[in-house]
Design a protein around this motif. Structure first.
Motif, PDB file in Angstrom:
ATOM      1  N   LEU A   1      49.942  71.763  26.294  1.00 47.34           N
ATOM      2  CA  LEU A   1      50.743  70.742  26.985  1.00 47.34           C
ATOM      3  C   LEU A   1      52.204  71.181  27.131  1.00 47.34           C
ATOM      4  CD1 LEU A   1      49.090  67.629  25.296  1.00 47.34           C
ATOM      5  CD2 LEU A   1      48.905  68.261  27.715  1.00 47.34           C
TER       6      LEU A   1
ATOM      7  N   ALA B   1      52.027  64.050  27.674  1.00 49.93           N
ATOM      8  CA  ALA B   1      50.935  63.725  28.603  1.00 49.93           C
ATOM      9  C   ALA B   1      51.115  62.332  29.174  1.00 49.93           C
ATOM     10  CB  ALA B   1      49.594  63.815  27.888  1.00 49.93           C
TER      11      ALA B   1
ATOM     12  N   PRO C   1      50.498  65.935  33.449  1.00 49.37           N
ATOM     13  CA  PRO C   1      49.715  66.437  32.316  1.00 49.37           C
ATOM     14  C   PRO C   1      48.777  65.394  31.710  1.00 49.37           C
ATOM     15  CG  PRO C   1      51.991  65.998  31.654  1.00 49.37           C
ATOM     16  CD  PRO C   1      51.901  65.638  33.113  1.00 49.37           C
TER      17      PRO C   1
ATOM     18  N   SER D   1      44.753  69.496  29.211  1.00 44.45           N
ATOM     19  CA  SER D   1      44.674  70.400  28.052  1.00 44.45           C
ATOM     20  C   SER D   1      43.172  70.615  27.798  1.00 44.45           C
ATOM     21  CB  SER D   1      45.398  69.779  26.855  1.00 44.45           C
ATOM     22  OG  SER D   1      44.720  68.592  26.429  1.00 44.45           O
TER      23      SER D   1
ATOM     24  N   ILE E   1      52.446  73.491  30.034  1.00 39.03           N
ATOM     25  CA  ILE E   1      52.505  72.786  31.329  1.00 39.03           C
ATOM     26  C   ILE E   1      53.947  72.365  31.601  1.00 39.03           C
ATOM     27  CG2 ILE E   1      51.728  70.746  32.616  1.00 39.03           C
ATOM     28  CD1 ILE E   1      49.125  70.832  30.860  1.00 39.03           C
TER      29      ILE E   1
END
Ligand code: NIG
Ligand code: FE
Length: 420
Positions: free
Chosen positions: A163, A216, A179, A150, A166
């Protein structure tokens, strides 16, 4: 679907110990001549000498893929990118060609902050479709796993938007994304002069939300003069570890801040860039617990000296190579080009560069058990390269050599007219 890949003139298995390859180990590519790979349900059942693979009980009714004597190797694992953004930075590019530095452009409102403005103005869907589109370009070049950061949102909603983009792009392409949250990429313009307050926000508000939504796997920070300090990095690392995220750091890129030793002590998965490391830093990296991730495409693009890859390897570090794909310092999605730059400019051998771009990239992402080598039980991520000798990969730089690319056993890319 079961597939049996036969007639790999050179099969690069990258087999070896269950950890990142360091120092001399980086010369070992697990080369098999006349190799074969048996794949079922996205996994590798067997890989190695043709005769041994053919003896596998499941080999009988598999669909045959003839590699035609070419090189077959693991898909590239690109462990560092900033591939979510709205617009390229063509004006920055021109300014740099006229002599302005990356730091000067950043200080006058270009650089990361100009990409932040673009990302804040874009919808999650636009960002996701931009990423999915770029992911196709990565695939064509042989990348099957890509870390994506990010860091162009810099407020809670925009970072979450990146995010989430993604995550949603992952449903539209075959590249596997890993991520990373890098809220501490720059201080947002609305908080100029309030860096410490922003770092508190990153640690106390952003990180817990990112972790709660499972958006993430890693947290990262840009530890650099004019961006974030060593103390900020310690705070972000502590908050990230508490939230259950792995750690990464943009370390010693434009100047030396002394961030390598604390990052290794905090068990960071990788320390990235490393242009300005000194002897003491290199000593700390010898032994390879934390991967030294080099991104020489950014040095190429900015016209800067290269990080000391040769010295790092000679002192026992585990080096990975990544693109650092981003609109400012490296708009290159091609790991083959990065491998070539690593050889010609940093004097890595072709063997070391290919280990760095596959198995060591996987370890930089905590995926070494499942990715990065062609061994039974691992994910079937592989690439057939239009070459008889793997050294052609760095040698014919800039060429389009991938004939086909497989991700988790599925054909992710095949050259036109090529059926597999
Ligand atoms: O890795 N150094 C910080 N981040 C990126 C550059 C990001 C940008 O310029 O947009 C890098 O080089
Ligand atoms: Fe980066």
């Amino acid at each position: 679907m079961k597939r049996l890949i036969l007639n790999a003139g050179q099969l690069l298995t990258m087999s070896g110990p269950d950890r990142a390859r360091c120092g001399k180990e980086m010369s070992s590519i697990g080369l098999v001549r006349d190799g074969a790979v048996l794949v079922e349900d996205g996994k590798i059942l067997a890989a190695g000498l043709r005769d041994l693979v053919l003896k596998h009980e499941a080999a009988g009714d598999a669909r045959i893929v003839d590699a035609g004597g070419r090189v077959v190797l693991p898909g590239f694992v690109d462990s560092h990118s900033h591939a979510v953004f709205a617009q390229p930075r063509l004006a920055d590019f021109e300014s740099r060609l006229k002599g302005e530095t990356y730091e000067q452009i950043a200080a006058s409102g270009g650089g990361i902050i100009s990409t932040v403005n673009g990302v804040r103005g874009a919808s999650e869907q636009i960002l996701a479709s931009g990423l999915a589109h770029r992911a196709e370009r990565f695939l064509e070049c042989g990348t099957t796993t890509l870390e994506v950061k990010s860091g162009y949102g810099l407020d809670i909603e925009s970072e979450l938007k990146m995010l989430r983009a993604i995550k949603s792009a992952a449903g539209h392409c075959l590249v596997e994304f890993v991520p990373t949250f890098i809220g501490a990429h720059a201080v947002p313009p609305e908080m100029a002069g309030r860096r410490e307050e922003y770092v508190r926000r990153v640690c106390e508000e952003m990180l817990p939300k990112v972790a709660a939504e499972k958006l993430a796997r890693f947290a990262d920070i840009f530890c650099e003069k004019g961006f974030f300090t060593l103390e900020d990095s310690g705070r972000v690392f502590a908050a990230a570890a508490k939230a259950g995220l792995g750690l990464k750091i943009h370390s010693e890129q434009l100047s030396r801040s002394g961030s390598v030793a604390p990052a290794v002590a905090a068990k960071a998965a990788s320390v990235d860039h490393l242009d300005c490391v000194d002897d003491a830093d290199m000593k700390v990296l010898g032994g390879g617990g934390t991967v030294a991730c080099l991104v020489p495409g950014s040095n190429y693009f900015l016209g800067k000296p290269y990080p000391p890859a040769r010295k790092l390897i000679d002192r026992g570090a585990a080096v990975a190579l990544a693109t650092d794909f981003n609109p400012g310092t490296c708009p290159c999605w091609d790991m083959r080009m990065i491998v070539s730059i690593a050889c010609t400019q940093m004097k890595m051998t072709p063997e070391e560069a290919l280990v760095a771009a596959t198995i060591n990239g996987a370890h930089a992402l905590g995926l070494g058990k499942t990715h990065g080598s062609l061994e039974p039980g691992k994910q079937a991520d592989l690439l057939c390269y239009d070459a008889e000798d793997y050294r052609e990969i760095p040698y014919y730089f800039g060429s389009t050599g991938a004939v086909w690319v497989m991700k988790a056993g599925a054909v992710a890319h095949a050259r036109e007219g090529f059926k597999i």
